[in-house]
Design an enzyme around this catalytic site. Structure first.
Site, PDB file in Angstrom:
ATOM      1  N   SER A  65      50.576  25.911   1.825  1.00  0.00           N
ATOM      2  CA  SER A  65      49.093  26.094   1.974  1.00  0.00           C
ATOM      3  C   SER A  65      48.216  27.494   1.403  1.00  0.00           C
ATOM      4  O   SER A  65      47.444  26.692   1.177  1.00  0.00           O
ATOM      5  CB  SER A  65      48.975  26.151   3.874  1.00  0.00           C
ATOM      6  N   GLY A 102      52.569  23.965   5.098  1.00  0.00           N
ATOM      7  CA  GLY A 102      53.488  23.751   6.287  1.00  0.00           C
ATOM      8  C   GLY A 102      55.310  24.186   5.190  1.00  0.00           C
ATOM      9  O   GLY A 102      56.225  24.198   6.059  1.00  0.00           O
ATOM     10  N   ASN A 133      56.490  30.231   5.495  1.00  0.00           N
ATOM     11  CA  ASN A 133      56.490  28.891   6.378  1.00  0.00           C
ATOM     12  C   ASN A 133      57.889  29.334   7.410  1.00  0.00           C
ATOM     13  O   ASN A 133      58.441  29.878   8.442  1.00  0.00           O
ATOM     14  CB  ASN A 133      56.277  27.701   6.469  1.00  0.00           C
ATOM     15  N   ASP A 214      41.736  32.019  11.281  1.00  0.00           N
ATOM     16  CA  ASP A 214      43.659  31.860  11.461  1.00  0.00           C
ATOM     17  C   ASP A 214      44.064  33.373  11.222  1.00  0.00           C
ATOM     18  O   ASP A 214      45.420  33.395  11.885  1.00  0.00           O
ATOM     19  CB  ASP A 214      44.416  30.644  11.385  1.00  0.00           C
ATOM     20  N   HIS A 217      44.728  32.178   6.037  1.00  0.00           N
ATOM     21  CA  HIS A 217      44.805  31.404   4.574  1.00  0.00           C
ATOM     22  C   HIS A 217      43.450  32.852   4.888  1.00  0.00           C
ATOM     23  O   HIS A 217      42.774  32.253   5.138  1.00  0.00           O
ATOM     24  CB  HIS A 217      44.817  30.166   5.382  1.00  0.00           C
TER      25      HIS A 217
END
Length: 244
Positions: A65, A102, A133, A214, A217
């Site tokens: 991402s 993801g 991830n 978050d 990002h």
């Protein structure tokens, strides 16, 4: 602008090790952000851009991402901004955004050969950005290293130059895990002859205002800072066009 995009931006934001960001070692040196030049960012500021010259060279930006541009306008994704910055320096680059939100290194390995097969010819450069991830899911550094090694083996076999974008483990995983994870990118780059950015978020990871809510990002401004900080590394990893 013509563009081939291998994935749409997903809504699953568990993509990146930047969770690592929240826990990165406070003892690390503060990153100093250099003034962003218009030429570096393609923002229209600064001196006029150099005319684009030479044959078009395709770069695959293969990641999760962080490359897909989670929660951003597609025009603000790292691959898109990087292409603009390279072209502002006169480099005739087209960047294929192959970022999938993801993705772990295992998922990347599964789609790597398909991605290469879909190209009309081998890319001039392959930017490999995966592993965050794996961290978020608590996968072992050995597994991450094995998957990245398999990808690098395939790319080496195909004669594709690679720029490996390193990640960094947060200290809360423990010193042994942290040491193993932080070393794997360096070790793989040495073993496979890949170019390396040891921690490609270095420029912004201590600046929370450059991350979305978050804390994983980057914002559009954060992406611009990353492009400015990594542009020379990308340009240096990009082989000169064939004379013939």
């Amino acid at each position: 602008m013509h563009r081939r995009v291998w994935s749409k931006i997903g809504t699953f934001g568990a993509a990146l090790a930047l969770a690592a960001l929240a826990g990165c070692d406070d003892a690390a040196d503060d990153a100093t952000v250099p003034p962003a030049s218009g030429a570096a960012l393609g923002s229209g500021e600064g001196p006029p851009p150099i005319p684009v010259m030479g044959p078009e060279r395709t770069i695959i930006a293969f990641g999760d991402s962080l490359f897909a541009g989670y929660n951003l306008d597609p025009r603000d994704s790292y691959p898109e901004k990087l292409e603009n910055a390279l072209r502002a320096k006169g480099i005739n680059a087209e960047i294929v955004n192959a970022g999938v939100s993801g993705d772990t290194t295992a998922a990347g390995l599964q789609r790597l050969e398909f991605t290469l097969a879909a190209m009309e010819q081998p890319p001039a450069l392959f930017i490999l950005e995966l592993g965050g991830n794996d961290l978020l899911r608590g996968l072992s550094p050995e597994e991450t290293k094995a998957n990245l090694g398999k990808m690098l083996t395939i790319l080496q076999r195909e004669g594709v130059p690679v720029l490996l974008m390193g990640m960094r483990s947060p200290p809360n995983y423990g010193p042994e895990f942290q040491a193993q994870f932080d070393a794997l990118y360096r070790d793989l780059a040495r073993e496979y002859g890949a170019d390396l950015i040891p921690f490609w978020l270095e420029e912004i990871y201590q600046q929370p205002e450059l991350f979305q809510s978050d804390r994983i990002h980057p914002t559009a401004e954060g992406i611009e800072r990353l492009v400015a900080a990594t542009l020379d590394d990308v340009e240096g990893a990009l082989p000169a066009p064939d004379a013939g």
